[in-house]
Write a protein that holds these residues in place. Sequence first.
Motif, PDB file in Angstrom:
ATOM      1  N   ILE A   7       0.855  -1.190   0.000  1.00 49.44           N
ATOM      2  CA  ILE A   7       0.000   0.000   0.000  1.00 49.44           C
ATOM      3  C   ILE A   7       0.889   1.238   0.000  1.00 49.44           C
ATOM      4  O   ILE A   7       1.782   1.357   0.843  1.00 49.44           O
ATOM      5  N   ILE A   8       0.639   2.135  -0.933  1.00 50.07           N
ATOM      6  CA  ILE A   8       1.256   3.468  -0.898  1.00 50.07           C
ATOM      7  C   ILE A   8       0.309   4.339  -0.065  1.00 50.07           C
ATOM      8  O   ILE A   8      -0.855   4.526  -0.413  1.00 50.07           O
ATOM      9  N   LYS A   9       0.815   4.778   1.084  1.00 49.91           N
ATOM     10  CA  LYS A   9      -0.030   5.377   2.124  1.00 49.91           C
ATOM     11  C   LYS A   9      -0.362   6.851   1.830  1.00 49.91           C
ATOM     12  O   LYS A   9       0.268   7.485   0.978  1.00 49.91           O
ATOM     13  N   PRO A  10      -1.344   7.411   2.584  1.00 49.02           N
ATOM     14  CA  PRO A  10      -1.808   8.783   2.326  1.00 49.02           C
ATOM     15  C   PRO A  10      -0.720   9.855   2.332  1.00 49.02           C
ATOM     16  O   PRO A  10      -0.788  10.807   1.538  1.00 49.02           O
ATOM     17  N   ASP A  11       0.288   9.737   3.206  1.00 55.18           N
ATOM     18  CA  ASP A  11       1.326  10.790   3.214  1.00 55.18           C
ATOM     19  C   ASP A  11       2.038  10.842   1.863  1.00 55.18           C
ATOM     20  O   ASP A  11       2.464  11.908   1.418  1.00 55.18           O
ATOM     21  N   ALA A  12       2.164   9.672   1.219  1.00 56.76           N
ATOM     22  CA  ALA A  12       2.870   9.598  -0.065  1.00 56.76           C
ATOM     23  C   ALA A  12       1.970   9.993  -1.237  1.00 56.76           C
ATOM     24  O   ALA A  12       2.413  10.702  -2.145  1.00 56.76           O
ATOM     25  N   THR A  13       0.706   9.562  -1.227  1.00 54.58           N
ATOM     26  CA  THR A  13      -0.176   9.952  -2.346  1.00 54.58           C
ATOM     27  C   THR A  13      -0.406  11.466  -2.315  1.00 54.58           C
ATOM     28  O   THR A  13      -0.461  12.100  -3.373  1.00 54.58           O
ATOM     29  N   ARG A  14      -0.492  12.035  -1.121  1.00 52.84           N
ATOM     30  CA  ARG A  14      -0.668  13.495  -0.989  1.00 52.84           C
ATOM     31  C   ARG A  14       0.479  14.269  -1.624  1.00 52.84           C
ATOM     32  O   ARG A  14       0.289  15.337  -2.189  1.00 52.84           O
ATOM     33  N   ARG A  15       1.686  13.720  -1.507  1.00 56.38           N
ATOM     34  CA  ARG A  15       2.876  14.403  -2.046  1.00 56.38           C
ATOM     35  C   ARG A  15       3.209  13.945  -3.467  1.00 56.38           C
ATOM     36  O   ARG A  15       4.282  14.242  -3.974  1.00 56.38           O
ATOM     37  N   ASN A  16       2.281  13.188  -4.086  1.00 52.47           N
ATOM     38  CA  ASN A  16       2.439  12.796  -5.490  1.00 52.47           C
ATOM     39  C   ASN A  16       3.673  11.917  -5.703  1.00 52.47           C
ATOM     40  O   ASN A  16       4.400  12.083  -6.685  1.00 52.47           O
ATOM     41  N   LEU A  17       3.886  10.963  -4.802  1.00 48.66           N
ATOM     42  CA  LEU A  17       5.087  10.129  -4.849  1.00 48.66           C
ATOM     43  C   LEU A  17       4.839   8.733  -5.418  1.00 48.66           C
ATOM     44  O   LEU A  17       5.737   7.888  -5.403  1.00 48.66           O
ATOM     45  N   THR A  18       3.639   8.474  -5.924  1.00 52.70           N
ATOM     46  CA  THR A  18       3.316   7.118  -6.400  1.00 52.70           C
ATOM     47  C   THR A  18       4.319   6.631  -7.459  1.00 52.70           C
ATOM     48  O   THR A  18       4.827   5.507  -7.363  1.00 52.70           O
ATOM     49  N   GLU A 104      13.976   7.701   2.179  1.00 57.83           N
ATOM     50  CA  GLU A 104      13.860   8.837   1.261  1.00 57.83           C
ATOM     51  C   GLU A 104      12.574   9.638   1.431  1.00 57.83           C
ATOM     52  O   GLU A 104      12.583  10.856   1.258  1.00 57.83           O
ATOM     53  N   PHE A 105      11.474   8.952   1.761  1.00 56.48           N
ATOM     54  CA  PHE A 105      10.180   9.627   1.661  1.00 56.48           C
ATOM     55  C   PHE A 105       9.362   9.697   2.950  1.00 56.48           C
ATOM     56  O   PHE A 105       8.514  10.575   3.068  1.00 56.48           O
ATOM     57  N   ALA A 106       9.549   8.787   3.905  1.00 56.74           N
ATOM     58  CA  ALA A 106       8.649   8.740   5.060  1.00 56.74           C
ATOM     59  C   ALA A 106       8.817   9.972   5.939  1.00 56.74           C
ATOM     60  O   ALA A 106       9.917  10.528   6.046  1.00 56.74           O
ATOM     61  N   GLU A 107       7.717  10.369   6.582  1.00 50.57           N
ATOM     62  CA  GLU A 107       7.714  11.580   7.399  1.00 50.57           C
ATOM     63  C   GLU A 107       7.853  11.275   8.887  1.00 50.57           C
ATOM     64  O   GLU A 107       8.317  12.113   9.642  1.00 50.57           O
ATOM     65  N   SER A 108       7.409  10.081   9.313  1.00 53.10           N
ATOM     66  CA  SER A 108       7.462   9.711  10.732  1.00 53.10           C
ATOM     67  C   SER A 108       7.196   8.213  10.836  1.00 53.10           C
ATOM     68  O   SER A 108       6.878   7.564   9.842  1.00 53.10           O
TER      69      SER A 108
END
Length: 138
Positions: A7-18, A104-108
């Motif tokens: 699953i590509i999670k909401p923090d990543a889809t919000r930042r257009n990282l798919t 590279e991408f996770a926020e927390s």
Amino acid sequence: VERTLSIIKPDATRRNLTGRINAKFEEAGLRIIAQKRIQMTPAQAGTFYAVHKERPFYGELCDFMASAPVVVQVLEGESAIAKNREVMGATNPADAAAGTIRAEFAESVGENSVHGSDAPETAAVEIAYFFSGLELVG
Ligand code: GTP
Ligand code: MG
């Protein structure tokens, strides 16, 4: 070959990282054999993450997973479960190895960009939660 649920999670889809996250999977030799963008309800996220229901962060986790669309996908390849978890990196991005998705991408520790199944049994249950057999095109 093996299959795993990602699953590509909401923090990543919000930042257009798919696309950038999918590139990491493909570079690692994993094939995306099914993929769709969905919006979960907190209840649907709660069923998916039921194994964590006694954990203190469960409510927060369910609300987060329903806070924006997610991309659910099935990855196929040799040792796909372990390979995917290697590409994802440690749960807490502070501990994740350089070059991994979470480094590279996770926020927390909570908003950590991706989910991956942790064993063949859970992979089978998690794939069936989101996909019918006809949607898996290997
Ligand atoms: P998943 O692939 O998402 O299952 O991650 P994981 O297997 O690396 O971690 P685990 O199964 O232990 O935890 C599931 C998810 O719960 C994590 O990916 C995080 O999103 C969330 N989580 C884990 N620990 C914490 C925490 O301490 N606080 C918060 N807010 N969320 C957490
Ligand atoms: Mg897990």
